[in-house]
Enzyme design. Structure first.
Site, PDB file in Angstrom:
ATOM      1  N   GLY A 186       8.550  26.184  -6.309  1.00  0.00           N
ATOM      2  CA  GLY A 186       8.953  27.264  -7.202  1.00  0.00           C
ATOM      3  C   GLY A 186       9.271  26.751  -8.582  1.00  0.00           C
ATOM      4  N   GLY A 187       9.946  27.617  -9.368  1.00  0.00           N
ATOM      5  CA  GLY A 187      10.231  27.265 -10.753  1.00  0.00           C
ATOM      6  C   GLY A 187      11.186  26.101 -10.897  1.00  0.00           C
ATOM      7  N   MET A 188      12.085  25.904  -9.913  1.00  0.00           N
ATOM      8  CA  MET A 188      13.068  24.830 -10.006  1.00  0.00           C
ATOM      9  C   MET A 188      12.599  23.538  -9.367  1.00  0.00           C
ATOM     10  SD  MET A 188      16.825  26.393  -9.488  1.00  0.00           S
ATOM     11  CE  MET A 188      16.563  26.541  -7.734  1.00  0.00           C
ATOM     12  N   GLY A 189      11.830  23.648  -8.294  1.00  0.00           N
ATOM     13  CA  GLY A 189      11.460  22.438  -7.599  1.00  0.00           C
ATOM     14  C   GLY A 189      10.676  22.722  -6.335  1.00  0.00           C
ATOM     15  N   LYS A 195      15.655  20.389  -0.922  1.00  0.00           N
ATOM     16  CA  LYS A 195      15.174  21.005  -2.155  1.00  0.00           C
ATOM     17  C   LYS A 195      15.317  19.987  -3.272  1.00  0.00           C
ATOM     18  CE  LYS A 195      14.877  25.293  -4.620  1.00  0.00           C
ATOM     19  NZ  LYS A 195      15.082  26.751  -4.511  1.00  0.00           N
ATOM     20  N   ASP A 222      20.997  35.717  -7.189  1.00  0.00           N
ATOM     21  CA  ASP A 222      19.568  35.894  -6.906  1.00  0.00           C
ATOM     22  C   ASP A 222      19.369  36.469  -5.505  1.00  0.00           C
ATOM     23  OD1 ASP A 222      16.870  35.878  -7.494  1.00  0.00           O
ATOM     24  OD2 ASP A 222      16.569  33.777  -6.936  1.00  0.00           O
ATOM     25  N   VAL A 260      10.555  22.501  -1.940  1.00  0.00           N
ATOM     26  CA  VAL A 260      11.337  22.486  -0.703  1.00  0.00           C
ATOM     27  C   VAL A 260      10.497  21.814   0.378  1.00  0.00           C
ATOM     28  CG1 VAL A 260      12.524  23.850   1.038  1.00  0.00           C
ATOM     29  CG2 VAL A 260      12.552  24.591  -1.341  1.00  0.00           C
TER      30      VAL A 260
END
Length: 642
Positions: free
Chosen positions: A20-23, A40, A135, A25
């Protein structure tokens, strides 16, 4: 990141589960504790930002402090080649986004209520702890294959707010289709923002799509900021009026017009989920608060021969090696489901010892609090210990049973702990205040069995005396004293509906009493020695017993016949406990093992070894994936089921 990489010297990456946008998994093997976890890992471009990385660590610690069966557990944080990472429990189940994809017209109202009630309850807990998710969305909510619901990515979404702009993927501040108007406006998100996102999710589950579907990001922003939510009645006329009103309030543009708390959401949605989703009400007249003469439970009395235990030993230390002998493996299906889901999740295939709690005395009894945060233990010392499951440390010692403690029980609301032993009294303690509330006297022959009624209004007490005393806790007086055979009672259990009381007695029988009139309804015969333990399956259809003949038994309460004798222990079976979904039965025996069995047919699934003495207590955590075993070897082991 690539398969096979070792993080922190103990987490070996197995499979990438998402990006995803952050990292990213990944699933990973925890070589130190022998379990599969989720990791993550932050993207390289974000890892270089020291402020972002520091916030990640801070939020990981915040998330790790949340100990609730409806919130994903954070096990560890670390850094690998400059990449910060979280280590979390790996969930088996289906997220709500998948449920939506499979049900484009929406789910039945009762099904939605049963899914969302535990989400609201877990969110209420987090808000009380001062933590905001930021979120909430279907993809962050998971229906577990073994039963229950968990919120994922707690704390991670706070970190997501560190970004400087709102991205098209929603990675910086939230997910556009479920974001609150104040988040779009750049204002701070608080608990009321979570309630708005909860409302969007509730609407989506009922309508098959979120209230403001776009199609573009600009459209979604305008709709969330300016347009009233579409009338759900046009798509779902079967939705009750109470739920319509709740949705309108949840989706209010002004945060002050939304419900006061997630508890309010839980009350409304939980009522629609039916009585099975609701917790028992407390007694009409609760047990009095401690009187001035009553004193707090002492934590380190110098005059006592025992001491508070040292910190928990790692799982690979202590007496004996932890060894799991697996005899069957459940079939895994799409999304981690098993045949019969959601009503019948299958039994686990085994367990790994996650921690060993070092006690000062042989352990005879253990029980989890209803919310799973605490574990109470009792044994041959004069104090019951209260442990925090998350930190695995003893936080209180409830004293003054000079002859030892043979039984412990939490009230259904978790406010009281009852303790009993050979000193012929029962003590009731305030769990939060760590104070003695009152003493129930007159139990000749000692106390070896305690059971709260499901509504918390009564406490049944049994022991060496032939009479089982049933106390009205509001009036603090006995209301019944049904007679047991000579030799007394070893264990007691109320049925889930509170209509029956089961007693394991020393003359090879199990008695079932009508819990209203306390007359004997039936006797179950089959053991060839004293019956030491008894437990109802959560649906009330089956009774489990364990005896000195070395067997446990499953009884069909409709026919009153044995479903299956469970053979495998090389000695008396001292304790039995069902998992919260009824799919698994745990037994503990004098042979030093705990065993897992299929809760329906009694087929063996795993043998847990490692204790150096008889296992006298087994207890499941309410989430169903943690098992505590207490032994005469002076330890309690916490097992993670898988």
């Amino acid at each position: 990141m690539r398969r096979g990489m070792l993080l922190g010297g103990k987490y070996r990456l197995v499979e990438r589960l998402g990006r995803g946008g952050m990292g990213e998994v990944w699933s990973a093997d925890d070589h130190q504790l022998g379990r599969r976890v989720a990791v993550k890992i932050l993207h390289a471009d974000l890892s270089s930002d020291r402020v972002v990385a520091a916030r990640l660590r801070r939020e990981a610690r915040t998330a790790a402090a949340l100990q609730h069966p409806g919130i994903t557990v954070v096990h560890d944080i670390g850094e690998h080649e400059g990449h910060p990472y979280f280590v979390m429990e790996l969930l088996e189940g289906t997220n709500f986004a998948e449920l939506l994809a499979d049900n484009p017209g929406g789910l039945p109202v009762a099904r939605v209520a049963s899914l969302m009630a535990p989400v609201a309850e877990a969110l209420a807990y987090a808000h009380r702890k001062g933590v905001v998710h930021r979120d909430i969305k279907p993809a962050n909510l998971v229906e577990l294959s073994e039963g229950g619901v968990k919120i994922c990515d707690f704390g991670l979404s706070r970190y997501a707010g560190a970004g400087s702009s709102l991205t098209g993927t929603g990675g910086a501040l939230g997910t556009p289709a479920y974001m609150a108007p104040e988040q779009y406006a750049g204002r701070s998100a608080d608990a009321r923002s979570d309630l708005y996102s909860l409302g969007c999710t509730l609407y989506a589950l009922l309508a098959g799509r979120p209230p403001f579907p776009g199609p573009t990001m600009v459209d979604m922003m305008r709709q969330h900021l300016m347009e009233p939510p579409p009338d759900l009645a046009e798509r779902r006329p079967d939705v009750p009026a109470d739920l319509h009103r709740l949705l309108r309030r949840l989706l209010a543009k002004d945060p002050y017009d939304r419900p006061a708390s997630a508890e309010e959401v839980h009350r409304v949605v939980g009522a629609l989920a039916g009585p099975a989703r609701r917790r028992p009400d407390p007694p009409a007249d609760p047990v009095p608060e401690p009187r001035p003469a009553e004193r707090p439970a002492r934590l380190s009395p110098a005059r006592r021969p025992w001491r508070l235990p040292s910190p928990p030993m790692p799982a690979d230390e202590g007496r004996g090696a932890d060894r799991i002998e697996t005899t069957s493996t459940p079939i895994r299906m799409r999304g981690g489901l098993v045949p019969g889901h959601p009503s019948w999740p299958g039994p686990p295939s085994g367990a790994s010892c996650a921690a060993t709690l070092a006690c000062a005395v042989p352990v005879l009894a253990a029980v989890f609090s209803p919310d799973g945060r605490l574990l109470a233990t009792g044994g041959e010392g004069d104090a019951a210990l209260l442990w925090e499951v998350g930190t695995r440390r003893a936080v209180a010692a409830f004293e003054d049973h000079p002859a030892g403690i043979r039984a412990v029980a939490f009230s259904p609301d978790g406010r009281l702990l009852a303790t009993g032993g050979d000193d012929e009294v029962v003590r009731l303690w305030s769990v939060t205040a760590h104070r003695l509330v009152t003493v129930l006297k007159g139990h000749a022959g000692g106390v070896s069995a305690l059971a709260f009624s499901p509504d918390g209004a009564r406490l049944a007490v049994g022991g060496g005396n032939r009479a089982v005393k049933v106390w009205n806790l509001a009036a603090l007086r006995t209301v019944a004293a049904p007679k047991a055979p000579a030799g007394g009672v070893c264990a007691l259990a109320f049925s889930p509906d509170g209509a029956r009381l089961a007693a394991a007695v020393r003359n090879e029988r199990v008695l079932l009493w009508d819990a209203a009139a306390f007359r004997t309804v039936t006797e179950l015969r089959g053991h060839s020695g004293p019956v030491r333990s008894v437990a109802f399956r959560p649906d009330g259809t089956t009774l489990a017993t364990g005896g000195e003949d070395g067997t446990a038994r499953l009884w069909d309460l409709a026919t009153r016949y044995t479903i299956a004798p469970l053979k495998g222990h090389a000695g008396p079976v001292r304790s039995v406990a069902f998992r919260s979904d009824g799919a698994t039965l745990a037994t503990g025996g004098d042979d030093g093992t705990a065993r897992l069995w299929d809760g329906a047919n009694g087929a063996p699934t795993a043998t847990l070894t490692g204790h150096a003495g008889p296992v006298r207590a087994v207890a499941f955590g309410p989430e169903g994936m943690t098992l505590a075993t207490g032994s005469l070897d002076r330890t309690v082991r916490l097992w993670q089921l898988h």
